[in-house]
Design a protein around this motif. Structure first.
Motif: not given
Length: 180
Positions: A10, A75-78, A80-81, A98, A114, A127
């Motif tokens: 991101r 970014d693991m949330s990717l 989802n999209v 992760t 992270n 960030w």
């Protein structure tokens, strides 16, 4: 040897910089590389992709990477999209940022970038700056560039104490990446 890599993250995570720094390290070692960033509206948090090619020989192709040897997901949330695994070669590798690893591909690697950013206090405007830790992990997975060269390039890019801290993040990422 050639590697085609896709970096997924991101805006604000340093995806574009990571691709450029990796290529600079390769070039410093007398090899060839190219980094092609892809992003839409320039805003923090929007999906960003960087396509990277690394080779021992000159690279004549200049376009997106459609069938990568490695996909690094910052970014693991990717998941989802988008589908970061799209086009990944059957014998390719997947690198995930992760702390809760699970196998998602034949060769899955993980790193808690992270956590490294937290440990070294690498953040800006809220960030976590994880790109240099992920660079260290990528250097280990591709095994085509010295981690010392990556550290040197990072120290040159970020002057003073910031350079030293980011070079340390590279080293920690290199040492802590694991295969599932």
């Amino acid at each position: 040897m050639n590697w085609e890599i896709v970096l997924k993250g991101r805006g604000g995570m340093g995806i574009v910089s990571a691709g450029e720094l990796l290529v600079k390290a390769f070039v410093k070692e007398g090899k060839y590389g190219q980094s092609i960033p892809y992003f839409g509206g320039e805003r923090r948090g929007a999906p960003v992709t960087s396509y990277v090619r690394l080779s021992d020989e000159p690279i004549y192709m200049h376009r997106e990477v459609y069938n990568p040897d490695l996909v690094a997901v910052f970014d693991m949330s990717l998941f989802n999209v988008t589908n970061p695994l799209e086009g990944l070669k059957e014998k390719g590798s997947l690198l995930l940022n992760t702390k809760n690893p699970r196998s998602m591909w034949n060769k899955t690697y993980f790193l808690d970038a992270n956590g490294i950013a937290d440990k070294l206090n690498l953040s800006m405007a809220g960030w976590k700056l994880i790109n240099t830790a992920m660079l260290g992990a990528i250097a280990k997975v591709v095994n085509m560039v010295s981690v010392g060269t990556v550290e040197e390039i990072v120290e040159q890019e970020f002057e003073g104490e910031l350079g030293k801290i980011n070079a340390e993040a590279v080293r920690i990422g290199y040492e802590e990446v694991r295969k599932i």
